[in-house]
Design a protein around this motif. Structure first.
Motif, PDB file in Angstrom:
ATOM      1  N   ILE A 129      -2.451   5.368   4.305  1.00 32.03           N
ATOM      2  CA  ILE A 129      -3.282   4.511   3.506  1.00 32.03           C
ATOM      3  C   ILE A 129      -3.780   5.622   2.430  1.00 32.03           C
ATOM      4  CG2 ILE A 129      -5.871   3.545   3.235  1.00 32.03           C
ATOM      5  CD1 ILE A 129      -5.192   2.518   6.061  1.00 32.03           C
ATOM      6  N   TYR A 130      -4.184   6.656   2.577  1.00 32.54           N
ATOM      7  CA  TYR A 130      -4.702   7.762   1.639  1.00 32.54           C
ATOM      8  C   TYR A 130      -3.581   8.227   0.753  1.00 32.54           C
ATOM      9  CZ  TYR A 130      -9.385   8.348   3.363  1.00 32.54           C
ATOM     10  OH  TYR A 130     -10.731   8.117   3.795  1.00 32.54           O
ATOM     11  N   ASP A 131      -2.305   8.313   1.205  1.00 31.08           N
ATOM     12  CA  ASP A 131      -1.337   8.589   0.405  1.00 31.08           C
ATOM     13  C   ASP A 131      -0.770   7.722  -0.733  1.00 31.08           C
ATOM     14  OD1 ASP A 131      -1.014  11.025   1.688  1.00 31.08           O
ATOM     15  OD2 ASP A 131       0.625  10.542   2.773  1.00 31.08           O
ATOM     16  N   ILE A 132      -1.289   6.348  -0.830  1.00 32.34           N
ATOM     17  CA  ILE A 132      -0.695   5.257  -1.399  1.00 32.34           C
ATOM     18  C   ILE A 132      -1.391   5.266  -2.858  1.00 32.34           C
ATOM     19  CG2 ILE A 132      -0.277   2.897  -1.761  1.00 32.34           C
ATOM     20  CD1 ILE A 132      -0.181   2.794   1.592  1.00 32.34           C
ATOM     21  N   LYS A 133      -0.574   5.579  -3.700  1.00 35.03           N
ATOM     22  CA  LYS A 133      -1.301   5.493  -5.187  1.00 35.03           C
ATOM     23  C   LYS A 133      -0.208   4.320  -5.844  1.00 35.03           C
ATOM     24  CE  LYS A 133      -4.238   8.842  -4.397  1.00 35.03           C
ATOM     25  NZ  LYS A 133      -4.084   8.611  -3.047  1.00 35.03           N
ATOM     26  N   HIS A 134      -0.767   3.329  -6.150  1.00 34.73           N
ATOM     27  CA  HIS A 134      -0.076   2.387  -6.950  1.00 34.73           C
ATOM     28  C   HIS A 134      -0.718   1.850  -8.081  1.00 34.73           C
ATOM     29  CE1 HIS A 134       2.127  -1.500  -7.202  1.00 34.73           C
ATOM     30  NE2 HIS A 134       1.042  -2.253  -7.151  1.00 34.73           N
ATOM     31  N   LYS A 135      -0.009   1.883  -9.293  1.00 36.05           N
ATOM     32  CA  LYS A 135      -0.641   1.694 -10.732  1.00 36.05           C
ATOM     33  C   LYS A 135      -1.970   2.550 -10.560  1.00 36.05           C
ATOM     34  CE  LYS A 135       1.627  -2.880 -10.860  1.00 36.05           C
ATOM     35  NZ  LYS A 135       1.261  -4.308 -11.040  1.00 36.05           N
ATOM     36  N   ASN A 136      -2.932   1.794 -10.929  1.00 34.57           N
ATOM     37  CA  ASN A 136      -4.142   2.415 -11.051  1.00 34.57           C
ATOM     38  C   ASN A 136      -5.002   2.412  -9.745  1.00 34.57           C
ATOM     39  OD1 ASN A 136      -4.289   3.538 -13.601  1.00 34.57           O
ATOM     40  ND2 ASN A 136      -4.956   1.329 -14.485  1.00 34.57           N
ATOM     41  N   GLY A 137      -4.578   1.883  -8.791  1.00 42.17           N
ATOM     42  CA  GLY A 137      -5.179   1.515  -7.349  1.00 42.17           C
ATOM     43  C   GLY A 137      -5.314   2.775  -6.491  1.00 42.17           C
ATOM     44  N   ALA A 138      -6.267   3.061  -5.759  1.00 43.10           N
ATOM     45  CA  ALA A 138      -6.323   3.827  -4.654  1.00 43.10           C
ATOM     46  C   ALA A 138      -7.334   3.579  -3.773  1.00 43.10           C
ATOM     47  CB  ALA A 138      -6.586   5.197  -5.227  1.00 43.10           C
ATOM     48  N   ILE A 139      -7.171   3.802  -2.399  1.00 43.85           N
ATOM     49  CA  ILE A 139      -8.224   3.604  -1.327  1.00 43.85           C
ATOM     50  C   ILE A 139      -8.892   5.000  -1.161  1.00 43.85           C
ATOM     51  CG2 ILE A 139      -8.702   3.042   0.958  1.00 43.85           C
ATOM     52  CD1 ILE A 139      -7.883   0.755  -0.975  1.00 43.85           C
ATOM     53  N   ARG A 140     -10.045   5.113  -1.707  1.00 44.84           N
ATOM     54  CA  ARG A 140     -10.886   6.407  -2.033  1.00 44.84           C
ATOM     55  C   ARG A 140     -11.802   6.531  -0.249  1.00 44.84           C
ATOM     56  NH1 ARG A 140     -12.932   4.951  -7.836  1.00 44.84           N
ATOM     57  NH2 ARG A 140     -10.859   5.232  -8.892  1.00 44.84           N
ATOM     58  N   ARG A 141     -11.827   5.385   0.174  1.00 48.21           N
ATOM     59  CA  ARG A 141     -12.687   5.672   1.582  1.00 48.21           C
ATOM     60  C   ARG A 141     -12.119   4.815   2.501  1.00 48.21           C
ATOM     61  NH1 ARG A 141     -18.817   7.034   2.583  1.00 48.21           N
ATOM     62  NH2 ARG A 141     -19.315   6.261   4.767  1.00 48.21           N
ATOM     63  N   VAL A 142     -11.925   5.394   3.687  1.00 51.02           N
ATOM     64  CA  VAL A 142     -11.262   4.542   5.045  1.00 51.02           C
ATOM     65  C   VAL A 142     -12.501   4.725   6.045  1.00 51.02           C
ATOM     66  CG1 VAL A 142      -9.571   4.379   6.747  1.00 51.02           C
ATOM     67  CG2 VAL A 142      -8.941   4.868   4.312  1.00 51.02           C
ATOM     68  N   ASN A 143     -13.173   3.646   6.408  1.00 49.15           N
ATOM     69  CA  ASN A 143     -14.101   3.620   7.619  1.00 49.15           C
ATOM     70  C   ASN A 143     -13.059   3.149   8.726  1.00 49.15           C
ATOM     71  OD1 ASN A 143     -16.273   4.318   5.769  1.00 49.15           O
ATOM     72  ND2 ASN A 143     -16.745   2.372   5.360  1.00 49.15           N
ATOM     73  N   VAL A 144     -13.709   3.420   9.868  1.00 55.46           N
ATOM     74  CA  VAL A 144     -12.854   3.385  11.285  1.00 55.46           C
ATOM     75  C   VAL A 144     -13.570   2.442  12.201  1.00 55.46           C
ATOM     76  CG1 VAL A 144     -11.718   4.133  12.946  1.00 55.46           C
ATOM     77  CG2 VAL A 144     -11.277   5.023  10.804  1.00 55.46           C
ATOM     78  N   ASN A 145     -13.306   1.492  12.575  1.00 56.34           N
ATOM     79  CA  ASN A 145     -13.880   0.560  13.680  1.00 56.34           C
ATOM     80  C   ASN A 145     -12.840   0.443  14.592  1.00 56.34           C
ATOM     81  OD1 ASN A 145     -15.288  -1.311  15.419  1.00 56.34           O
ATOM     82  ND2 ASN A 145     -15.677  -2.763  13.886  1.00 56.34           N
ATOM     83  N   ILE A 146     -12.851   1.370  15.747  1.00 55.65           N
ATOM     84  CA  ILE A 146     -12.163   1.238  16.963  1.00 55.65           C
ATOM     85  C   ILE A 146     -12.964   1.703  18.270  1.00 55.65           C
ATOM     86  CG2 ILE A 146     -10.090   1.790  15.582  1.00 55.65           C
ATOM     87  CD1 ILE A 146     -10.326   4.815  16.841  1.00 55.65           C
ATOM     88  N   ALA A 147     -12.255   1.402  19.300  1.00 54.10           N
ATOM     89  CA  ALA A 147     -13.103   1.647  20.631  1.00 54.10           C
ATOM     90  C   ALA A 147     -13.626   2.960  20.558  1.00 54.10           C
ATOM     91  CB  ALA A 147     -12.034   1.237  21.652  1.00 54.10           C
TER      92      ALA A 147
END
Length: 470
Positions: free
Chosen positions: A160-178
């Motif tokens: 997720i952090y590695d994907i740079k598409h056009k002007n898009g970027a995920i800058r924060r990944v929150n995690v909801n796992i067990a």
């Protein structure tokens, strides 16, 4: 036995203390003098104890309930202004070994479509989310050591952090796992996650064990003590939540605030966020079979009382709630919402052909429609992730938030991230409305120097530059 500084679940969430609190609240629900005293304390913006807040929740006096709502709305404005942070959930896998009776992912459900995304599928989903305009994701996955090991979650985060598409970027990944181990929390922290989120579901131990009859989630103590392990592993932003409808709402409310008090007492920092989901229909789940459901009026009052009790904490409401329900609680304390959400494994890049959703979405509008709606009510939709990326997390964030200084960063950051959205993704009508909003809101930046910098950066965004932040 109640001890907020204890690291034992049954001592910092004491059943006897909750029962005593509920009795006290019931006895004083119409005690005008006490309620006024509690409201006076709440006006200091330093929060309330679980017992004091429970009295407000139990209050039946119409004029005092109006005061509670008015105060909640003002506290929300004081700490968070008119900004609303936006995010989207991304379900990686619905394989699960638990037997949770309120969730369609339970192991005995043999007819729901079981899916686990490959890294290429994750990539396609993230690009679709970027093309919508999202910058912040909440990762979701069922508990299954074979199909969803921590290594898989970490690989997805890297993708997720590695994907740079056009002007898009995920800058924060929150995690909801067990709930997991200190070592695994340390690995999540090193992977650069934002907030670790884990819903308690219910703080009533006996009910908890009945609702989770099989699987590792059956262990109440392991689950309830997870946030302490997360903080030991270096994650200083954690998010609490209960699933309203499983147990009596006043019990859950008290337990939730006791958990917040525990984190403050032990770690010096309360929860970064509190979520308030209500049980919803799903593949083989009928909400009417649960007898503790709450109506919209009670739901709104819960939000208002949480906002008063923990004024510094972000509050989240998802697309479980309808547009009208979300609009009501936005005024009373909510600071983060999801938009354009899918609760299935996949579905952003291409329409889902088989049902793999965790629950039915009530607010089905697109992200652009949600943003237009927010701006029509003079809220600033924000995609800001600056605090996390500048190291303003945990006690550093809370210190700024409690002093209300965080708005000196957050308001201009919200305007700049909104401008990015308007230029890159918005429909013409949304863009026009947003440009007008930004023009008005520039006058609300108190420092002239900051305002001048924002104006300069807004022009640079118009000309193709991205990712400015204070």
């Amino acid at each position: 036995m109640y001890n907020p500084k204890s690291l034992k679940a049954e001592e910092f969430i004491s059943h006897e203390e909750i029962l005593s609190t509920l009795s006290y609240a019931e006895a004083n629900k119409n005690n005008t003098a006490l309620i006024d005293q509690i409201l006076d304390k709440a006006r200091l913006r330093q929060g309330l104890s679980h017992r004091e807040a429970s009295v407000l929740l139990a209050c039946e006096l119409e004029d005092k309930n109006a005061e509670i709502c008015t105060l909640a709305e003002q506290i929300k404005k004081d700490f968070y202004g008119n900004r609303i942070v936006l995010f989207a959930p991304l379900y990686l896998s619905n394989y699960c070994v638990n037997g949770c009776v309120y969730c369609p992912y339970h192991a005995k459900n043999k007819h729901i479509a079981r899916k686990k995304m490959t890294q290429e599928e994750v990539r396609r989903e993230v690009i679709a989310l970027q093309d919508m305009g999202h910058k912040r994701l909440a990762l979701e996955a069922g508990e299954d050591p074979l199909n969803n090991p921590i290594e898989y979650i970490l690989e997805c985060i890297r993708t997720i952090y590695d994907i740079k598409h056009k002007n898009g970027a995920i800058r924060r990944v929150n995690v909801n796992i067990a709930a997991t181990t200190v070592e695994n929390y340390r690995r999540l922290h090193e992977a650069g996650i934002g907030t670790y989120i884990l819903f308690q579901e219910t703080y009533h131990k006996e009910s908890y064990e009945k609702l989770h009859p099989t699987g590792p989630k059956h262990n109440y103590v392991w689950h309830t003590e997870a946030m302490d392990r997360a903080m030991e592993g270096g994650i200083d932003d954690v998010g609490l939540g209960v699933l309203f409808g499983l147990e009596r709402y006043k019990y859950e409310f008290a337990g939730l605030l006791m958990h917040a008090e525990h984190l403050e007492a032990v770690h010096g920092v309360g929860p970064h966020t509190i979520s308030v989901p209500r049980i919803r229909a799903a593949d083989d789940i009928d909400p009417s079979t649960f007898s503790n459901g709450i109506d919209d009026d009670i739901f709104a009052k819960i939000v208002a009382c949480i906002r008063i009790a923990v004024p510094y904490t972000g509050m989240i409401v998802s697309t479980r709630e309808s547009q009208s329900s979300r609009e009501r609680v936005l005024h009373l304390g909510i600071s983060q919402i999801s938009g354009g959400s899918k609760t299935s494994v996949g579905g952003y890049a291409e329409p889902e052909t088989e049902n793999s959703a965790q629950f039915d979405v009530s607010d089905t509008r697109t992200l652009d429609e949600v943003i237009h709606w927010l701006m029509s009510m003079d809220y600033i939709p924000s995609f800001c992730t600056a605090c996390y990326r500048e190291g303003r997390t945990g006690d550093r964030f809370m210190a700024l938030c409690k002093s209300k200084q965080i708005q000196n960063c957050c308001h201009p950051n919200a305007l700049m991230t909104l401008k990015e959205y308007l230029v890159d993704y918005a429909t013409p009508a949304t863009k026009e409305l947003g440009m007008q909003l930004i023009k008005r809101e520039l006058h609300n930046i108190p420092r002239e120097k900051v305002r001048d910098i924002v104006v300069e950066r807004l022009d640079k965004i118009e000309n193709g530059e991205r990712d400015f932040r204070f």
